[in-house]
Design an enzyme around this catalytic site. Sequence first.
Site, PDB file in Angstrom:
ATOM      1  CE  LYS A 148      -0.292  30.263   6.860  1.00 12.68           C
ATOM      2  NZ  LYS A 148       0.287  31.086   5.774  1.00 12.68           N
ATOM      3  CE1 TYR A 155      -2.151  43.483  38.780  1.00 12.99           C
ATOM      4  CE2 TYR A 155      -3.156  42.148  37.050  1.00 12.99           C
ATOM      5  CZ  TYR A 155      -2.493  42.250  38.264  1.00 12.99           C
ATOM      6  OH  TYR A 155      -2.167  41.109  38.957  1.00 12.99           O
TER       7      TYR A 155
HETATM    8  C1  LIG Z   1      -0.829  31.239   4.912  1.00 13.13           C
HETATM    9  C2  LIG Z   1      -0.789  31.102   3.444  1.00 13.13           C
HETATM   10  C3  LIG Z   1      -1.977  31.016   2.703  1.00 13.13           C
HETATM   11  C4  LIG Z   1      -3.342  31.159   3.335  1.00 13.13           C
HETATM   12  O1  LIG Z   1      -3.596  32.517   3.606  1.00 13.13           O
HETATM   13  P1  LIG Z   1      -5.036  33.009   4.145  1.00 13.13           P
HETATM   14  O2  LIG Z   1      -4.951  34.481   4.113  1.00 13.13           O
HETATM   15  O3  LIG Z   1      -5.160  32.484   5.540  1.00 13.13           O
HETATM   16  O4  LIG Z   1      -6.045  32.434   3.249  1.00 13.13           O
HETATM   17  C5  LIG Z   1      -1.872  30.814   1.342  1.00 13.13           C
HETATM   18  N1  LIG Z   1      -0.668  30.709   0.739  1.00 13.13           N
HETATM   19  C6  LIG Z   1       0.493  30.803   1.418  1.00 13.13           C
HETATM   20  C7  LIG Z   1       1.789  30.704   0.693  1.00 13.13           C
HETATM   21  C8  LIG Z   1       0.476  31.015   2.781  1.00 13.13           C
HETATM   22  O5  LIG Z   1       1.625  31.102   3.448  1.00 13.13           O
END
Ligand SMILES: *Cc1c(COP(=O)(O)O)cnc(C)c1O
Length: 359
Positions: free
Chosen positions: A35, A256
Amino acid sequence: MPRPIQATIHTGALRHNLERLRQAAPGARLWAVVKANAYGHGIERVFEGLRGADGFALLDLAEAERVRALGWRGPILLLEGVFEPRDLELCSRLSLWHAVHDDAQIDWLAMHKTHQPHHVFLKLNSGMNRLGFAPERLRAAHARLSALPQVGEISLMTHFSDADGARGIAAQWAVFQRVTEGLPGERSVCNSAATLRHAQDAAVRADWVRPGIAAYGGSPDFPAHDAAHWGLQPAMTLRSRLIATGSLQAGDSIGYGSTFTAERPMRVGVVACGYADGYPRHAPTGTPVLVDGVRTRLLGRVSMDMLSVDLEPVPQAGPGSAVTLWGQGLPIDEVAHAAGTIGYELMCALAPRVPVQVD
Ligand SMILES: *Cc1c(COP(=O)(O)O)cnc(C)c1O
């Protein structure tokens, strides 16, 4: 000459991390979670390194289309399911498996015309209280799905809120077991933290694990454990160069807001990297940076296109010297921790203007 900043995606590290995760969850199938454009790495760029996974899990239908366009014919899972009824047409066309976390998604399935029964992942809310059916409503949802000709296989999933911390998974795992007892179907509960910390238990690793961050070489539970502890290698290195050097006298400030003031004469360097590249603006003075492979520190505020570093530990450094912001030699978790965030956020925020190469 192009601006010297560059990110590198390490295909070998992705392969290594996948292997490491397989060792942590022997016998389980593995979703590579891609994702958010593969946590900022780029789906197309990680595909070669992660194609040894059993499936790809993601959220966005456009990302699912990109994985299919790469020639992937295996499972793809939409972790949040569909967002509107017509998304189901794409699920049918591309054979996407999808989470079902509420009744509206079941209503949409019941109206969907398809010859190909869908594989769904029925999601239980076991305590995260984000998505999923409440424990007392899961079985009714399962019964509704079972009765639909549009549905083929029904798998069961939940997501842990505390797999990385002291609270652990015991309470949520107990809810999942109680509510799903006796229901047919495959199970999937482990994110990276649960895979690395809790999947010695064959019941917990279940049929499918769903690691994200660990595949990219980030530790899911830093600072309790770093990536090296888990045997993970960074899949992204962000590098740039010094574009100028200078000196400060005692009392001079830099950047800054003049948030850093020298107490004695010191040499400083200016790096071609700023928050418009995805480097966190809130990283404070002291955040680690490598110059010519030597560990030094950020000074003052990060600006849009530049940041400043202390050259005291690297007297030989000059314009053109190599700088590593994170990755090989400097764990992203350390940089993130100094900036009050997590490695996930930094990698996801790598800006589109940064050129990326794959090695
Ligand atoms: C993002 C996600 C994962 C992976 O999580 P990590 O902490 O990056 O391993 C697993 N399951 C679901 C439902 C997620 O949304």
